[in-house]
Design a protein around this motif. Sequence first.
Motif, PDB file in Angstrom:
ATOM      1  N   UNK A 191       0.828  -1.211   0.000  1.00 38.92           N
ATOM      2  CA  UNK A 191       0.000   0.000   0.000  1.00 38.92           C
ATOM      3  C   UNK A 191       0.860   1.258   0.000  1.00 38.92           C
ATOM      4  N   UNK A 192       1.954   1.241   0.762  1.00 40.82           N
ATOM      5  CA  UNK A 192       2.834   2.406   0.820  1.00 40.82           C
ATOM      6  C   UNK A 192       3.506   2.661  -0.525  1.00 40.82           C
ATOM      7  N   UNK A 193       3.965   1.582  -1.183  1.00 37.64           N
ATOM      8  CA  UNK A 193       4.588   1.727  -2.503  1.00 37.64           C
ATOM      9  C   UNK A 193       3.582   2.268  -3.503  1.00 37.64           C
ATOM     10  N   UNK A 194       2.372   1.695  -3.501  1.00 40.20           N
ATOM     11  CA  UNK A 194       1.333   2.155  -4.429  1.00 40.20           C
ATOM     12  C   UNK A 194       0.965   3.609  -4.159  1.00 40.20           C
ATOM     13  N   UNK A 195       0.846   3.977  -2.895  1.00 40.42           N
ATOM     14  CA  UNK A 195       0.499   5.352  -2.549  1.00 40.42           C
ATOM     15  C   UNK A 195       1.571   6.331  -3.007  1.00 40.42           C
ATOM     16  N   UNK A 196       2.827   5.944  -2.888  1.00 39.59           N
ATOM     17  CA  UNK A 196       3.915   6.822  -3.281  1.00 39.59           C
ATOM     18  C   UNK A 196       4.003   7.004  -4.786  1.00 39.59           C
ATOM     19  N   UNK A 197       3.813   5.932  -5.535  1.00 38.75           N
ATOM     20  CA  UNK A 197       3.942   6.007  -6.988  1.00 38.75           C
ATOM     21  C   UNK A 197       2.750   6.710  -7.629  1.00 38.75           C
ATOM     22  N   UNK A 198       1.555   6.394  -7.168  1.00 38.12           N
ATOM     23  CA  UNK A 198       0.338   6.950  -7.772  1.00 38.12           C
ATOM     24  C   UNK A 198      -0.078   8.282  -7.156  1.00 38.12           C
ATOM     25  N   UNK A 199       0.537   8.637  -6.026  1.00 36.98           N
ATOM     26  CA  UNK A 199       0.165   9.852  -5.290  1.00 36.98           C
ATOM     27  C   UNK A 199      -1.315   9.825  -4.884  1.00 36.98           C
ATOM     28  N   UNK A 201      -2.533   8.407  -1.617  1.00 35.96           N
ATOM     29  CA  UNK A 201      -2.376   7.707  -0.335  1.00 35.96           C
ATOM     30  C   UNK A 201      -3.698   7.353   0.331  1.00 35.96           C
ATOM     31  N   UNK A 202      -4.682   8.248   0.245  1.00 34.88           N
ATOM     32  CA  UNK A 202      -5.956   7.984   0.920  1.00 34.88           C
ATOM     33  C   UNK A 202      -6.612   6.730   0.369  1.00 34.88           C
ATOM     34  N   UNK A 203      -6.596   6.584  -0.942  1.00 35.08           N
ATOM     35  CA  UNK A 203      -7.229   5.426  -1.576  1.00 35.08           C
ATOM     36  C   UNK A 203      -6.575   4.129  -1.133  1.00 35.08           C
ATOM     37  N   UNK A 204      -5.261   4.071  -1.217  1.00 38.72           N
ATOM     38  CA  UNK A 204      -4.578   2.807  -0.963  1.00 38.72           C
ATOM     39  C   UNK A 204      -4.527   2.463   0.524  1.00 38.72           C
ATOM     40  N   UNK A 205      -4.409   3.463   1.383  1.00 38.23           N
ATOM     41  CA  UNK A 205      -4.414   3.151   2.805  1.00 38.23           C
ATOM     42  C   UNK A 205      -5.807   2.752   3.281  1.00 38.23           C
ATOM     43  N   UNK A 206      -6.845   3.322   2.674  1.00 36.29           N
ATOM     44  CA  UNK A 206      -8.208   2.884   2.996  1.00 36.29           C
ATOM     45  C   UNK A 206      -8.441   1.456   2.530  1.00 36.29           C
ATOM     46  N   UNK A 207      -7.913   1.111   1.355  1.00 39.69           N
ATOM     47  CA  UNK A 207      -8.038  -0.270   0.870  1.00 39.69           C
ATOM     48  C   UNK A 207      -7.275  -1.233   1.767  1.00 39.69           C
TER      49      UNK A 207
END
Length: 237
Positions: A191-199, A201-207
């Motif tokens: 989730x952290x990698x995805x949040x950083x690359x896609x910018x 963070x809210x979406x991926x940390x909620x998932x």
Amino acid sequence: MLHDIWVLMVEKGWLLALLRGAGITLLIGFVGVVVGLAAAIPLAILRWRQVPVLSQLVDAYSIIIRGVPGLLVIYLLFFGSVDWVQRIASAFGYADSAENAYPFLIGIIAIAAISCAYSIEVIRGALQAVPIGLLEAARSLSLSPRVTFFRVTLPLALRLALGGINNVWQMTIKDTSLVSVVGMQELMRAAAVAAGITRSPLLFYCLAAAMFFAMTAVSQVLFNRAENHFNRGFSRG
């Protein structure tokens, strides 16, 4: 917006990355709890029996591990053993394989050590909670102490410990997020990698939060069913 999320999650493969991370989280958590529980049962028996010296050592281990942050346990295991593990692997020609497998092994060992410390207290408490009347009944039937322990005390203690083991499992699932510091691509790391690359963070940390909640909710249902199964024939009063 929904189309953008679909493209991000499905077409770009981030959903698969999160699911793969969730699988690694479950694997590390399950293996860690199983190994920790296997070690905790004999250690809890030693503490319950109050075996001189050994019971004090078990008590010290449990207090120390439960008294320090899980992240510190992982750091101590990782940085305290990486050099000699690499030397041994290099001596046998497995340096590259050891480098890839080392974070996974350290993650499992750390999670197992933490879950073992808590499981010791759960099982010890369950052993002490076995009704004395059942033990007296076993003695009245002339059962040997060994038979009484393995046929009466231990099965009843494990049944009583089931709720506590559930708590250890729920805690362990969340503690697996700590192993990301040694390079494991578990759910939080993915989730952290995805949040950083896609910018996003809210979406991926909620998932990630939703996936953790789903894992713990399903686990709770399974443990409830197991408790209901093993409590058949026993009074709840």
